[in-house]
Each structure stands twice: as structure tokens, then as C-alpha cells.
Design an enzyme around this catalytic site. Structure first.
Site, PDB file in Angstrom:
ATOM      1  CB  SER A   5      -0.399  10.643  -4.079  1.00 14.30           C
ATOM      2  OG  SER A   5       0.312  11.371  -5.041  1.00 14.30           O
ATOM      3  CD  GLU A  14       4.561   3.257 -16.800  1.00  9.83           C
ATOM      4  OE1 GLU A  14       4.177   2.133 -17.177  1.00  9.83           O
ATOM      5  OE2 GLU A  14       3.947   4.324 -17.056  1.00  9.83           O
ATOM      6  CG  HIS A  40      -2.329   9.416  -8.824  1.00  5.22           C
ATOM      7  ND1 HIS A  40      -1.381   8.565  -8.289  1.00  5.22           N
ATOM      8  CD2 HIS A  40      -2.259  10.573  -8.087  1.00  5.22           C
ATOM      9  CE1 HIS A  40      -0.753   9.163  -7.290  1.00  5.22           C
ATOM     10  NE2 HIS A  40      -1.275  10.376  -7.145  1.00  5.22           N
TER      11      HIS A  40
END
Length: 266
Positions: free
Chosen positions: A102, A222, A246
Site C-alpha cells: 500500500s 482496476e 487490500h
């Protein structure tokens, strides 16, 4: 070779105290950079598996865990990337691999793209791809701020379950114990920078092998983002973990390692 924790330590690099945990101690060095509200200790279960093959250093990013924090520090992406570069240099690590999750993946991109350190390869685990003119990051800032404020007062695992309903009791207990070390202004700055700092501009500068790991249920990356990433960094390897959100190794531990494979030492 053991995957167990060897020790925790602190060093002074890039003008701050950087705390880290070292696992394994043998094999190629890997620096693991956690995400926006993940102190190093919360990645211990991943580091133990990695350390069966690698010499793993899990960092507390500034403003989190036991590293330097407070109102006088810069919590922007450039400063966090400089921390990683200085960390590797201070320990004289020989071309370490970077694995960032992340926010940590964005840090790894910026550090590698700077060209100021020799990293062997970088594994980017579901980095936020928001930025100027792009769709917003799917998580909302209050989710972070509200949970941090509760943790500062004291929150137990059951209270944390409201924020992380799919996590195990052990994961919730660890987050409840350590989340208070995440300095709220540092988290707010990082979240806002997800939308201000376009990390795509760094991708053509990646000169080392790179992997992008996408969470199939995360909603962060995406297919259109994958196409853009590939156009900017044609050599990047893109892998998906279909059944994970995630927090990929939390949701599908074996799927995470299956997707990672031998990339870090290939």
C-alpha cells in the site's frame, strides 16, 4: 535457517531514529515497508515466512511504531523514500530487495525511482493509484482517524473489530495494541498525498525488476490501471490474488506467497 525474529533495533538515518525488526538473518536482504497504519510488528507473521529464505528487515515508517514521530517531522512521500535509502546505506545492505504494501509500495517506487540507491528488485503490493485527476482511493480518511483516536484512549480487540470485521482475534489484538503509535498528522498527510502525488510518473524510472501484486477484491487497482502501469513500465510483472482484499496476506496468506513466488531472489 530460521524464520524467527532475531531482534529489534534502532538506528539513526536521514536525521531520524528508525526502528526495525530483523528476521531470519540469512539469504538476500529484503526491506519490508508496511502501509499507512501498520507498524512493523503487525507484519511479523509475513516476515517469518519470508525469513525462511531471506534476511528480512521490517521498518517502522516515520510517525509509526517506535520510529521518530511528532509535529516537527515531514511526513511526505519524498522524506519517507529518503528514509528507506538512508536505512539501507546505514546497514550497508548489498542491493536489497524492497517489498512494500500500500503506502509502503509507493515509498518503494519513489525510493527506487530516485536512482540514489542500488535496490535489486521491488515488489509492489496493491499500492494506491489515486492521484491528481484520478479516481479517489476507496478507503476514507475517517476510517483511519476514528480508529486511531479510539486507540489513543485505549481500545480492545472487540472494539477494533468494527473497523476490521474479517480479521482474526490475534490480528485484532495486535492492531488494538499498536495502532496508538500511528501519529494522526502523519496518517492524514499520507492519505492526502495519495491524492496529491501521482506515483505513475515514477514508473518509467524503475530500472530494476518490478512486480505489481493486485488484490482481486481490494478495489484499489482496476484493469485500466494495470494497463497504464504496463504501458509505463513494460517489463513489470503483474500478478493477482483473486480472493484477497487490500490486506492481501491477512485475507489469503498462501495466495500472497503463491503470487510472490521466488520473485525476490529470481
Amino acid at each position: 535457517m530460521t524464520g524467527k525474529l532475531l531482534y529489534g533495533a534502532n538506528l539513526f538515518a536521514n536525521d531520524i531514529r528508525q526502528h526495525y525488526l530483523r528476521y531470519g538473518g540469512k539469504g538476500h536482504p529484503v526491506i519490508l515497508i508496511p502501509g499507512i497504519t501498520s507498524p512493523a510488528v503487525t507484519w511479523g507473521f509475513v516476515a517469518e515466512r519470508l525469513a525462511e529464505r531471506y534476511d528480512v528487515y521490517v521498518t517502522d515508517v516515520r510517525g509509526r511504531g517506535l520510529s521518530s514521530t511528532g509535529p516537527d517531522l515531514d511526513y511526505g512521500l519524498n522524506s519517507m523514500a529518503e528514509d528507506v535509502i538512508a536505512f539501507a546505506q546505514a546497514l550497508n545492505l548489498d542491493s536489497p530487495a524492497l517489498l512494500g504494501h500500500s503506502m509502503g509500495a509507493r515509498i518503494a517506487i519513489r525510493a527506487s525511482a530516485s536512482g540514489r540507491a542500488s535496490f535489486s528488485r521491488i515488489a509492489l503490493i496493491d499500492p494506491p493509484v489515486s492521484g491528481p485527476g484520478r479516481r479517489p482511493y476507496p478507503s476514507k480518511l475517517p476510517w483511519y482517524v476514528d480508529s486511531i483516536r479510539l486507540s489513543v484512549k485505549g481500545i480492545d480487540a472487540e472494539g477494533m473489530r468494527t473497523f476490521c470485521p474479517t480479521w482474526t482475534d490475534e490480528q485484532l489484538k495486535l492492531r488494538a495494541e499498536w495502532l496508538h503509535t500511528c501519529y494522526e498528522p502523519a496518517i492524514v498527510t499520507a492519505f492526502e498525498d495519495f491524492h496529491k502525488d501521482d506515483i505513475f510518473a515514477d514508473l518509467p524510472k524503475l530500472a530494476r525488476p518490478a512486480m505489481l501484486m493486485v488484490a482481486g477484491r481490494g478495489g484499489v487497482i482496476e484493469p485500466v490501471d494495470e494497463d497504464e502501469v504496463r504501458s509505463l513500465c513494460p517489463t513489470i510483472e503483474i500478478v493477482r490474488v483473486p480472493n484477497a482484499g487490500h490486506m492481501i496476506p491477512w485475507d489469503d496468506f498462501e495466495g500472497f506467497f503463491g503470487a510472490l513466488g521466488d520473485f525476490l531472489s529470481r
